[in-house]
Design a protein around this motif. Structure first.
Motif, mmCIF file in Angstrom:
data_model
loop_
_atom_site.group_PDB
_atom_site.id
_atom_site.type_symbol
_atom_site.label_atom_id
_atom_site.label_comp_id
_atom_site.label_asym_id
_atom_site.label_seq_id
_atom_site.Cartn_x
_atom_site.Cartn_y
_atom_site.Cartn_z
ATOM 1 N N HIS A 112 -12.900 12.917 32.296
ATOM 2 C CA HIS A 112 -11.783 13.403 33.115
ATOM 3 C C HIS A 112 -12.224 14.549 34.016
ATOM 4 N N LEU A 113 -13.124 15.386 33.520
ATOM 5 C CA LEU A 113 -13.663 16.455 34.363
ATOM 6 C C LEU A 113 -14.430 15.868 35.544
ATOM 7 N N THR A 114 -15.227 14.840 35.277
ATOM 8 C CA THR A 114 -15.965 14.165 36.346
ATOM 9 C C THR A 114 -15.005 13.544 37.356
ATOM 10 N N ALA A 115 -13.955 12.903 36.859
ATOM 11 C CA ALA A 115 -12.972 12.255 37.734
ATOM 12 C C ALA A 115 -12.228 13.262 38.599
ATOM 13 N N ASN A 116 -12.129 14.496 38.115
ATOM 14 C CA ASN A 116 -11.466 15.561 38.882
ATOM 15 C C ASN A 116 -12.459 16.414 39.670
ATOM 16 N N HIS A 117 -13.677 15.896 39.830
ATOM 17 C CA HIS A 117 -14.709 16.510 40.679
ATOM 18 C C HIS A 117 -15.113 17.909 40.225
ATOM 19 N N VAL A 118 -15.103 18.132 38.918
ATOM 20 C CA VAL A 118 -15.572 19.404 38.379
ATOM 21 C C VAL A 118 -17.093 19.367 38.333
ATOM 22 N N PRO A 119 -17.799 20.305 38.964
ATOM 23 C CA PRO A 119 -19.269 20.297 38.961
ATOM 24 C C PRO A 119 -19.833 20.368 37.548
ATOM 25 N N ALA A 120 -21.023 19.798 37.356
ATOM 26 C CA ALA A 120 -21.638 19.737 36.029
ATOM 27 C C ALA A 120 -21.813 21.122 35.423
ATOM 28 N N ALA A 122 -20.016 23.843 35.982
ATOM 29 C CA ALA A 122 -18.707 24.355 35.552
ATOM 30 C C ALA A 122 -18.215 23.628 34.309
ATOM 31 N N ALA A 123 -18.482 22.318 34.228
ATOM 32 C CA ALA A 123 -18.069 21.540 33.061
ATOM 33 C C ALA A 123 -18.789 22.017 31.806
ATOM 34 N N ALA A 124 -20.063 22.401 31.950
ATOM 35 C CA ALA A 124 -20.827 22.884 30.804
ATOM 36 C C ALA A 124 -20.230 24.166 30.234
ATOM 37 N N GLU A 125 -19.649 25.005 31.102
ATOM 38 C CA GLU A 125 -19.032 26.252 30.653
ATOM 39 C C GLU A 125 -17.706 26.016 29.937
ATOM 40 N N LEU A 126 -17.146 24.811 30.088
ATOM 41 C CA LEU A 126 -15.843 24.492 29.483
ATOM 42 C C LEU A 126 -15.990 23.805 28.128
ATOM 43 N N GLU A 127 -17.181 23.845 27.529
ATOM 44 C CA GLU A 127 -17.412 23.177 26.253
ATOM 45 C C GLU A 127 -16.415 23.674 25.202
ATOM 46 N N GLY A 128 -15.742 22.734 24.568
ATOM 47 C CA GLY A 128 -14.731 23.088 23.570
ATOM 48 C C GLY A 128 -13.344 23.274 24.149
ATOM 49 N N GLN A 129 -13.231 23.306 25.471
ATOM 50 C CA GLN A 129 -11.925 23.431 26.125
ATOM 51 C C GLN A 129 -11.536 22.106 26.764
ATOM 52 N N GLN A 130 -10.241 21.906 26.971
ATOM 53 C CA GLN A 130 -9.758 20.653 27.548
ATOM 54 C C GLN A 130 -8.682 20.943 28.597
ATOM 55 N N PRO A 131 -9.054 21.576 29.697
ATOM 56 C CA PRO A 131 -8.056 21.979 30.695
ATOM 57 C C PRO A 131 -7.294 20.818 31.320
ATOM 58 N N VAL A 132 -7.947 19.658 31.527
ATOM 59 C CA VAL A 132 -7.248 18.517 32.131
ATOM 60 C C VAL A 132 -6.134 18.040 31.209
ATOM 61 N N PHE A 133 -6.424 17.932 29.919
ATOM 62 C CA PHE A 133 -5.413 17.506 28.951
ATOM 63 C C PHE A 133 -4.295 18.548 28.838
#
Length: 336
Positions: A112-120, A122-133
């Motif tokens: 979902h992060l990829t589908a929302n164009h979140v850079p890799a 930035a996605a790595a910093e969100l480990e354990g979080q689920q902002p899209v959900f």
């Protein structure tokens, strides 16, 4: 306890879903319905829901909403929570009286992060979080009409429809098909002359459309979850240009990389382009009973891998056209 396999993987996923559906109105798309059909059967779902009425509906824009006596809904979906899927969710919820909504998606939050164009990065910093959900949970409460109502969005990998202990199907990806030589011309139409592709062998992920890449990533997400369940560190091999792209995506998928660091077992995963053997895929040689059954009997509506067996012959009804829909058809999938 039996060794983990495709059946235990599917059962584990559906056990998590069934734990959420008590006294709920359940909306399900076709791919998840097929996984349920082969995995444990609709009877288990109805037993888990409880109550005398049937609370199972197809997830579609025209689906009937829930009445005042149906405050809880569970949506079981095989796809990304994006675009038309979210619009359908909103439409169903807005014409209902829900106070408690659970949305289950078979696609991991990382996709979902990829589908929302979140850079890799930035996605790595969100480990354990689920902002899209979490954002969708807020929207669900908004659509229900009260921010104090309960909404939950979670990922459960409902990838497989296990036809046998060592054979599983992927209904959500029935339309995912390897590229053909004529597809190279379509890919070249969007590329400058200096970057034209000469053949399928030159096609890589950069040449594919964003929509197709997302579909591949959804498949890779499910396969990674399966490897996690099996406790294996996979080594990928590919036969064919399209399979090579899928194998490379699984090898480079960040959650899979993290998982492989702690996996104890090892496994080889071989991807094969089915177009390399079209004669075997489309031929009906009648060499076995299953092939004869599938080629002769009509397809079960809404399914990609099962057929209808006329059960009228086992009743006292006359085998006439007007009686065909009076008795539910049989099928190949067994509840046990």
């Amino acid at each position: 306890m039996s060794a983990p396999g495709v059946q235990s993987f599917t059962k584990q996923g559906w056990d998590q879903v069934l734990a959420k559906v008590k006294r709920a109105l359940v909306y399900m798309d076709a791919a998840c319905a097929e996984s349920l059909h082969w995995g444990c059967g609709s009877t288990r779902l109805l037993e888990a829901v409880g109550g005398p009425a049937c609370h199972l509906r197809e997830f579609e824009p025209a689906a009937v909403g829930g009445g005042a006596e149906q405050p809880k809904a569970v949506f079981v979906l095989s796809c990304l929570l994006k675009g038309r899927t979210v619009e359908t969710l909103r439409n169903i919820i807005c014409r209902s009286h829900f106070q408690y909504c659970v949305v289950v998606t078979a696609v991991d939050h990382a996709v979902h992060l990829t589908a929302n164009h979140v850079p890799a990065a930035a996605a790595a910093e969100l480990e354990g979080q689920q902002p899209v959900f979490e954002q969708l949970e807020e929207k669900l409460c908004e659509w229900m009409g009260n921010m104090n109502y309960t909404a939950k969005v979670l990922h459960i990998p409902l990838l497989l429809a296990p036809a046998a202990p060592h054979l599983a199907l992927t209904p959500a990806f029935a339309s995912l098909f390897p590229l053909l030589p004529q597809d190279v011309h379509l890919l070249n139409s969007a590329r400058p002359d200096k970057r034209r592709l000469g053949s399928l062998a030159e096609v890589d992920a950069n040449a594919l459309s964003p929509e197709l890449l997302l579909q591949i990533r959804c498949l890779v997400s499910g396969l990674s979850s399966l490897c996690e369940h099996l406790g294996v560190r996979e080594e990928c091999f590919a036969v064919g240009s399209f399979s090579r792209i899928i194998a490379a995506d699984l090898a480079n998928y960040v959650p899979a990389k993290n998982r492989r660091k702690t996996s104890a077992g090892r496994a080889s995963v071989v991807f094969v382009d089915r177009t390399l053997d079209l004669t075997g895929a489309v031929g009906h040689h009648g060499d076995n009973l299953v092939e004869k059954i599938i080629s002769v009997l009509p397809q079960l509506p809404g399914h990609t891998n099962d057929v209808m067996v006329n059960m009228v012959e086992l009743t006292a009804l006359q085998n006439e056209e007007e009686n065909q829909n009076m008795v539910a058809p049989g099928c190949l999938a067994q509840s046990k």
